[in-house]
Every structure is written in C-alpha cells, then in structure tokens.
Design an enzyme around this catalytic site. Structure first.
Site, PDB file in Angstrom:
ATOM      1  N   ASP A 128     -18.318  58.842 -27.442  1.00 27.50           N
ATOM      2  CA  ASP A 128     -19.265  59.036 -26.350  1.00 27.50           C
ATOM      3  C   ASP A 128     -20.047  57.741 -26.141  1.00 27.50           C
ATOM      4  OD1 ASP A 128     -21.318  59.813 -24.638  1.00 27.50           O
ATOM      5  OD2 ASP A 128     -21.950  61.525 -25.843  1.00 27.50           O
ATOM      6  N   SER A 153     -25.518  67.673 -23.198  1.00 29.16           N
ATOM      7  CA  SER A 153     -25.683  66.532 -22.306  1.00 29.16           C
ATOM      8  C   SER A 153     -27.087  66.548 -21.677  1.00 29.16           C
ATOM      9  CB  SER A 153     -24.572  66.515 -21.251  1.00 29.16           C
ATOM     10  OG  SER A 153     -24.577  65.308 -20.523  1.00 29.16           O
ATOM     11  N   ALA A 154     -27.178  66.632 -20.341  1.00 25.97           N
ATOM     12  CA  ALA A 154     -28.503  66.714 -19.720  1.00 25.97           C
ATOM     13  C   ALA A 154     -29.254  67.931 -20.242  1.00 25.97           C
ATOM     14  CB  ALA A 154     -28.373  66.780 -18.205  1.00 25.97           C
ATOM     15  N   HIS A 210     -17.635  62.626 -24.607  1.00 29.58           N
ATOM     16  CA  HIS A 210     -18.881  63.281 -24.236  1.00 29.58           C
ATOM     17  C   HIS A 210     -18.625  64.747 -23.866  1.00 29.58           C
ATOM     18  CE1 HIS A 210     -23.050  63.355 -22.916  1.00 29.58           C
ATOM     19  NE2 HIS A 210     -22.667  63.944 -21.794  1.00 29.58           N
ATOM     20  N   GLY A 212     -24.700  68.193 -16.880  1.00 35.46           N
ATOM     21  CA  GLY A 212     -24.334  67.791 -15.522  1.00 35.46           C
ATOM     22  C   GLY A 212     -25.183  66.671 -14.969  1.00 35.46           C
ATOM     23  N   GLY A 213     -25.812  65.888 -15.861  1.00 36.68           N
ATOM     24  CA  GLY A 213     -26.610  64.754 -15.402  1.00 36.68           C
ATOM     25  C   GLY A 213     -27.782  65.141 -14.533  1.00 36.68           C
TER      26      GLY A 213
END
Length: 334
Positions: free
Chosen positions: A277, A168-169, A307, A91-92
């Site tokens: 991605d 991701s994050a 991604h 979620g960045g």
C-alpha cells in the site's frame, strides 16, 4: 520523510475517470463509476452467510442512515448480547456507500466471524459535503446507536462493548470520530467504546514518503488519485498537511488533547496495513506516534498485498478477521 518531488513521474491516466466525473458546478457524477450495490436483506443468501441486514435512517435531513448486520444465531439466543462494531466505509471521502457490494459483503463477514452487531454508517460525501461533515455524521451515528432506537440494537447489542472500525477513508473517519467521542464520552453514556480499528487508514501529507514514491503509480491507489481525493474532500484552501489528512503533523500536537483522553479512557488501537500500500509508511509512523503518546497500540503490518486488500479480495480476509477476534477478546478482558 523524503521531500523528493514525484509530480513529474505521475501518470495522468489514473485521474481521468475522476476528473471526467466532475460536473461544472463542482459536484461529482458518481453514476459514471457504475459501482455495484447490494440491497439489505432479511433472508441470508446462503447457509454460509447466516447474517441478516436492514437499513435504518439516522438523520433524514442529511440523508444519512445505517445498514445493520445481525447474525441469525442471535435470534435464538435472545439473552446473549453481542459486541457492536460501528463501521465506516472507504472511498477517499468521495465515493462508495454502505450499500456498495464490497463493503456490504465485508460487513457480513465481520458480523459472522466476530459474532457482532455491525452498524455500517452512510455518511455524507465530498466534494458536495467537505470535511468535517463526514466526521459530524460519524459522531451523530454514535449518538443514534446509543439511544438503541432500533429493535436489533435494543434486543441484541451490548452497548458496553463497542468498537469503531473503518477501511481506508473509513479508518481516518474512525480515528477522528474517536477523538471527538473521547472528548464527549460522558454524553455517550451507555455506549462504551473499547477501541478503534483502523484498517489501511487513509492519511496523507505534503512531503512524500518512501512507500508513496515506490508505488506512486499504484493500480489501486496512485499518488495522484489520492492527492485528488484530498483536494476534493479537505476544507477549501487546506493543504495536505491539514490535520484531517496528516494527523502526525507537528508531532501530532493538534490531536494531543484527544489522544490523551483516549489513553485515560483505556481505549486500545489496532492499525492494520501492508507494504504493498502506498500509504504504508504513513500508517507505520502514525501507529508509532500513538504508541509514543502512551496509547496501547496493536500493529498488524504484513508483506505484499495492496490498499484495502481484505475488502476487495474476501479470500484474503481470514488473517485479519482472526486478528480482530483476538484484539476484541483481549480488549474486553484487559
């Protein structure tokens, strides 16, 4: 890396929802995103998903907690201990939760297919809590798991076989939590980390890579959106060449000590990505750097996709889950 300036080709629309959700005081109004959530349940929703889940507090003062996933089969085999996967959602660093439906369902799949106890960590989000606070929470969760205060962990978890995983994050989190954990592994005592699993890890940098330029207006993770997430999550005044964002900066010199420790502990690293991605080149370069530093690295890079595809499209997750099975079994026996 290319130094080409891509800013003139960015689409502003990719940022509209994020900028509109920023409050005047700099906090983020996450209610505007209407992110689906799923409650933990002691009753599996179907025979095809025989996994229990529950939420347990970690640090009430920080409002951090863990959602624990346990295969129901473990209840009838109390003598058999299962490996532990500590999972960090994506979620960045600014969005989502361990309760977000797509991460909940992905962790159900992990617990079911890997026959593992999965501990999904709820960590503090930016911009209210900028990095390194999420890293602090990630490591605190490891110490919490070590104490086995929860009955599922105490009764069914093999703390000597632990993996840190994130998407991701969360993949970024798993790596930097691993760096810290390697430096203080004696303090973790009975919790033995065997490896790190970085699933489409969220890295960045000032110079643009070819995959970023090729996919700069990507529907899933446009370049401007990623930049904005870093702007909200990095320490104030930091650029995207801060080590949290760009671990390979200066040849990885800023993480060398931690990486050396990982190598000496025999930890293995799995880096999974796809060339659909925008972050693909960064993930490939990161994996190459880690290998050059002597870490045992398994690289799983596929064609197409996007991604976080295995989280967003569960029907595409089977190859990844099989890869994780092989990685974990090989790590334990090696």
């Amino acid at each position: 890396m290319s130094t080409e300036n891509a800013s003139s080709n960015l689409t502003v629309s990719t940022l509209d929802s994020l900028r509109a959700a920023l409050n005047p005081d700099g906090t983020l109004d996450r209610d505007r995103f209407n992110i689906p959530v799923t409650s933990a349940s002691l009753n599996p929703t179907s025979p095809a998903s025989p996994v229990l889940s529950k939420d347990v507090p970690i640090n009430p003062s920080h409002n951090t907690w863990a959602r624990i996933f346990l295969p129901t089969s473990a209840l009838s085999c109390s003598e058999e201990k299962l490996p532990v996967v500590v999972y960090y959602h994506g979620g960045g660093f600014i969005l989502y939760s361990a309760a977000s439906t797509m991460f909940h369902e992905f962790c159900v799949s992990l617990a079911r297919e890997l026959s593992a106890v999965v501990v999904s960590v709820e960590y503090r989000l930016a911009p209210e809590h900028r990095l390194p606070m999420a890293y602090d929470d990630a490591v605190e969760a490891l110490h919490w798991v070590k104490t086995a205060r929860d009955e599922w962990l105490a009764g069914h978890a093999d703390l000597s076989t632990c993996y840190l995983m994130g998407t991701s994050a969360g993949g970024n989190l798993a790596f930097f939590a691993g760096l810290r954990a390697s430096a203080s592994h004696d303090e973790l005592d009975s919790l033995k980390i065997r490896g790190l699993i970085l699933h489409h890890p969220f890295f960045g940098g000032i110079q643009r890579t070819p995959s970023e330029l090729k996919l700069l207006n990507d529907q899933m993770l446009a370049l401007a959106k990623g930049d904005f997430m870093w702007e909200l999550s990095l320490p104030l005044g930091a650029t995207r060449d801060h080590v949290y964002c760009n671990p390979i900066v200066d040849g990885g010199s800023k993480i060398s000590e931690g990486v050396d420790k990982m190598r000496s502990l025999g930890w293995r690293l799995l880096v999974a990505g796809c060339d659909g991605d925008p972050l693909f080149d960064r993930q490939v370069e990161f994996a190459q750097m880690m290998q050059e530093k002597g870490v045992s690295v398994v690289r799983v890079f596929t064609e197409g996709g996007h991604h976080g595809i295995e989280v967003r499209e569960p029907d595409k997750s089977k190859p990844l889950l099989q890869t994780l099975k092989t990685f974990m079994s090989t790590t334990v026996t090696s």
